[in-house]
Design an enzyme around this catalytic site. Structure first.
Site, short mmCIF file in Angstrom:
data_model
loop_
_atom_site.label_atom_id
_atom_site.label_comp_id
_atom_site.label_asym_id
_atom_site.label_seq_id
_atom_site.Cartn_x
_atom_site.Cartn_y
_atom_site.Cartn_z
N GLY A 110 0.82 -1.21 0.00
CA GLY A 110 0.00 0.00 0.00
C GLY A 110 0.85 1.26 0.00
O GLY A 110 2.03 1.22 -0.37
N ALA A 111 0.23 2.40 0.41
CA ALA A 111 0.87 3.72 0.30
C ALA A 111 1.37 3.88 -1.14
O ALA A 111 2.54 4.17 -1.38
CB ALA A 111 1.99 3.88 1.32
N LEU A 112 0.44 3.68 -2.05
CA LEU A 112 0.81 3.55 -3.46
C LEU A 112 1.28 4.87 -4.05
O LEU A 112 0.78 5.94 -3.72
CB LEU A 112 -0.40 3.03 -4.26
N GLN A 114 8.00 -8.99 7.99
CA GLN A 114 9.21 -8.51 7.31
C GLN A 114 9.77 -7.25 7.94
O GLN A 114 10.74 -6.68 7.44
CB GLN A 114 8.97 -8.34 5.82
N HIS A 120 4.26 2.05 -8.08
CA HIS A 120 3.33 0.91 -8.00
C HIS A 120 2.38 0.93 -9.20
O HIS A 120 2.05 -0.11 -9.76
CB HIS A 120 2.47 1.01 -6.74
N ARG A 148 8.20 5.06 1.56
CA ARG A 148 8.82 5.60 2.78
C ARG A 148 9.34 7.02 2.59
O ARG A 148 9.74 7.65 3.56
CB ARG A 148 9.99 4.72 3.20
N GLU A 199 3.40 6.42 -7.94
CA GLU A 199 3.48 6.21 -9.39
C GLU A 199 4.27 4.93 -9.74
O GLU A 199 3.98 4.26 -10.73
CB GLU A 199 4.09 7.46 -10.03
N ASP A 230 13.82 -2.77 -5.76
CA ASP A 230 14.12 -3.71 -4.68
C ASP A 230 14.87 -4.90 -5.29
O ASP A 230 14.35 -6.01 -5.40
CB ASP A 230 12.82 -4.14 -4.00
O1 PAF Z 1 8.09 -4.69 -1.87
C1 PAF Z 1 7.14 -4.74 -1.07
O2 PAF Z 1 6.30 -3.85 -1.00
C2 PAF Z 1 7.02 -5.95 -0.14
O3 PAF Z 1 8.26 -6.41 0.27
C3 PAF Z 1 6.18 -7.09 -0.75
C4 PAF Z 1 6.85 -7.67 -1.99
C5 PAF Z 1 4.80 -6.59 -1.11
C6 PAF Z 1 6.03 -8.23 0.26
O4 PAF Z 1 5.39 -7.81 1.41
#
Ligand code: PAF
Length: 193
Positions: A36-38, A66, A42, A192, A40, A155
């Site tokens: 979430g917190a989408l 995580q 995403h 973030r 551009e 990532d």
């Molecule tokens: O990249 C992320 O936002 C997260 O690590 C993911 C892949 C959605 C897994 O929780």
């Protein structure tokens, strides 16, 4: 032709039924896993998925396993209403947003740990982070039965961990790595920021 409305699902059984119906019609399914917190970045993954798959699921799940730091989890941005609107406007077919109890029911005891690629870089500073990622992404793959999944190249280590996990566990899914989108000053877009 008007676009069908986006459906929001929060249960594995409902997601499975939806995907089963799609597959019965011979449609391909793309998955974009997010927390979430989408932004551009995403949306560019969602657009890539819409270009390659007949039906697109975007998952929003702030995955507690995580986060190595509880205050980081507590302060992670949550922008549900905006996220829903952005995904519906983009033409995404299903927003899958399971609760923590749906993803990790009482008694949950299984973790996926990917040796080698999880060590070093980010993994060296965030103990357990990639186990959490590998576990939840493995579950999302199995829950959605998607044919392809879309991740940002931003990532970099995460993509390698997920690729190794899917190959090692024989999960029949094609991973698509999409280019990083950047702010005007060059900073990689991130929830973030
Ligand atoms: O990249 C992320 O936002 C997260 O690590 C993911 C892949 C959605 C897994 O929780």
């Amino acid at each position: 032709m008007p676009r069908p409305p986006m459906h929001t699902l929060d249960a594995v059984a409902a997601l499975r039924q939806t995907v089963r119906d799609w597959k019965r019609q011979g449609l391909t399914v793309g998955l974009v896993p997010t927390m979430g917190a989408l932004h551009e970045g995403h949306l560019s993954l969602a657009r890539a998925a819409l270009a390659q798959a007949d039906r697109v699921i975007v998952s929003i799940f702030v995955n507690p396993t995580q986060f190595d730091n509880p205050s980081d989890l507590a302060t992670y941005p949550r922008t549900w209403d905006d996220d829903r609107r952005l995904l519906a406007d983009a033409g995404v077919h299903v927003l899958y947003a399971p609760t923590v109890a749906e993803m990790y029911p009482a008694g949950f005891a299984t973790h996926v740990s990917v040796a080698g690629v999880s060590a070093g870089l980010c993994g060296a500073h965030r103990p357990g982070h990639f186990d959490g990622v590998a576990t939840v992404v493995c579950k999302l793959f199995l829950q959605s039965q998607a044919d392809m999944a879309f991740f940002g190249e931003k990532d970099f280590q995460q993509i390698h961990v997920v690729r190794r996990m899917a190959a090692d566990l024989d999960i029949p899914i094609r991973l698509v790595a999409c280019p990083t989108l950047r702010e005007a000053d060059g900073l990689a877009m991130s929830s973030r920021n």
